[in-house]
Design a protein around this motif. Structure first.
Motif, PDB file in Angstrom:
ATOM      1  N   THR A   9       0.827  -1.210   0.000  1.00 26.20           N
ATOM      2  CA  THR A   9       0.000   0.000   0.000  1.00 26.20           C
ATOM      3  C   THR A   9       0.859   1.256   0.000  1.00 26.20           C
ATOM      4  O   THR A   9       0.603   2.193  -0.748  1.00 26.20           O
ATOM      5  CB  THR A   9      -0.939  -0.012   1.225  1.00 26.20           C
ATOM      6  N   ARG A  10       1.890   1.250   0.833  1.00 26.48           N
ATOM      7  CA  ARG A  10       2.756   2.432   0.921  1.00 26.48           C
ATOM      8  C   ARG A  10       3.366   2.778  -0.431  1.00 26.48           C
ATOM      9  O   ARG A  10       3.353   3.929  -0.859  1.00 26.48           O
ATOM     10  CB  ARG A  10       3.866   2.198   1.962  1.00 26.48           C
ATOM     11  N   LEU A  13       0.724   4.184  -2.863  1.00 28.45           N
ATOM     12  CA  LEU A  13       0.353   5.560  -2.516  1.00 28.45           C
ATOM     13  C   LEU A  13       1.479   6.541  -2.824  1.00 28.45           C
ATOM     14  O   LEU A  13       1.227   7.662  -3.272  1.00 28.45           O
ATOM     15  CB  LEU A  13      -0.052   5.652  -1.046  1.00 28.45           C
ATOM     16  N   GLU A  14       2.724   6.140  -2.607  1.00 27.81           N
ATOM     17  CA  GLU A  14       3.848   7.020  -2.929  1.00 27.81           C
ATOM     18  C   GLU A  14       3.906   7.312  -4.425  1.00 27.81           C
ATOM     19  O   GLU A  14       4.151   8.454  -4.831  1.00 27.81           O
ATOM     20  CB  GLU A  14       5.167   6.386  -2.477  1.00 27.81           C
ATOM     21  N   TRP A  79      -2.574   8.758   5.692  1.00 25.35           N
ATOM     22  CA  TRP A  79      -2.153   7.363   5.836  1.00 25.35           C
ATOM     23  C   TRP A  79      -0.651   7.246   5.607  1.00 25.35           C
ATOM     24  O   TRP A  79       0.041   6.581   6.374  1.00 25.35           O
ATOM     25  CB  TRP A  79      -2.919   6.475   4.848  1.00 25.35           C
ATOM     26  N   LEU A  80      -0.154   7.896   4.568  1.00 24.42           N
ATOM     27  CA  LEU A  80       1.287   7.855   4.281  1.00 24.42           C
ATOM     28  C   LEU A  80       2.094   8.452   5.438  1.00 24.42           C
ATOM     29  O   LEU A  80       3.114   7.904   5.822  1.00 24.42           O
ATOM     30  CB  LEU A  80       1.602   8.617   3.007  1.00 24.42           C
ATOM     31  N   HIS A  83       2.380   6.061   8.268  1.00 21.61           N
ATOM     32  CA  HIS A  83       3.020   4.771   7.981  1.00 21.61           C
ATOM     33  C   HIS A  83       4.374   4.956   7.289  1.00 21.61           C
ATOM     34  O   HIS A  83       4.772   4.136   6.488  1.00 21.61           O
ATOM     35  CB  HIS A  83       2.119   3.926   7.081  1.00 21.61           C
ATOM     36  N   LEU A  84       5.081   6.006   7.615  1.00 22.54           N
ATOM     37  CA  LEU A  84       6.341   6.278   6.945  1.00 22.54           C
ATOM     38  C   LEU A  84       7.360   5.155   7.072  1.00 22.54           C
ATOM     39  O   LEU A  84       8.082   4.855   6.148  1.00 22.54           O
ATOM     40  CB  LEU A  84       6.952   7.581   7.475  1.00 22.54           C
ATOM     41  N   SER A  85       7.389   4.494   8.195  1.00 26.07           N
ATOM     42  CA  SER A  85       8.397   3.452   8.386  1.00 26.07           C
ATOM     43  C   SER A  85       7.851   2.054   8.188  1.00 26.07           C
ATOM     44  O   SER A  85       8.588   1.086   8.288  1.00 26.07           O
ATOM     45  CB  SER A  85       9.010   3.565   9.787  1.00 26.07           C
ATOM     46  N   ASP A  86       6.557   1.934   7.894  1.00 23.38           N
ATOM     47  CA  ASP A  86       5.959   0.610   7.702  1.00 23.38           C
ATOM     48  C   ASP A  86       6.383   0.018   6.367  1.00 23.38           C
ATOM     49  O   ASP A  86       6.670   0.717   5.417  1.00 23.38           O
ATOM     50  CB  ASP A  86       4.423   0.696   7.739  1.00 23.38           C
ATOM     51  N   THR A  87       6.352  -1.278   6.293  1.00 22.44           N
ATOM     52  CA  THR A  87       6.660  -1.962   5.043  1.00 22.44           C
ATOM     53  C   THR A  87       5.412  -2.494   4.369  1.00 22.44           C
ATOM     54  O   THR A  87       5.501  -3.050   3.304  1.00 22.44           O
ATOM     55  CB  THR A  87       7.646  -3.132   5.284  1.00 22.44           C
ATOM     56  N   GLU A  88       4.231  -2.358   4.963  1.00 19.17           N
ATOM     57  CA  GLU A  88       3.000  -2.843   4.359  1.00 19.17           C
ATOM     58  C   GLU A  88       2.566  -1.991   3.199  1.00 19.17           C
ATOM     59  O   GLU A  88       2.761  -0.848   3.098  1.00 19.17           O
ATOM     60  CB  GLU A  88       1.895  -2.891   5.398  1.00 19.17           C
TER      61      GLU A  88
END
Length: 88
Positions: A9-10, A13-14, A79-80, A83-88
């Motif tokens: 997802t990240r 979105l990026e 959301w981004l 979740h900056l450090s998430d890998t999902e």
């Protein structure tokens, strides 16, 4: 059954964010490939899933490309940021 890819997802979105509302479905597909996303089928279902979650929105106005142009919603931007450090 709708086939979907396993694009984080990240990352999706990026890419939509980086397109700034100018990139159509095909341009996003190509950019995801450049960023090493594993894409096995078309990405329209993936983008529509994110739109159903109100993280991105489609723009079908002119000029049209291959599919609608996509842009990040305020919820997607939040959301981004969360979740900056998430890998999902």
């Amino acid at each position: 059954m709708i086939e979907m890819n396993n694009i984080p997802t990240r990352l999706a979105l990026e890419v939509v964010r980086d397109g700034g509302g100018r990139w159509d479905t095909r341009a996003i597909d190509l950019e995801l490939g450049r960023r090493d996303a594993r894409i096995e089928t078309g990405i329209l279902a993936d983008l529509r899933r994110l739109a159903d979650l109100n993280l991105i929105q489609a723009d079908d106005s002119e000029p049209k490309g291959t599919g609608p142009r996509w842009s990040l919603t305020d919820l997607g931007a939040a959301w981004l940021m969360g979740h900056l450090s998430d890998t999902e």
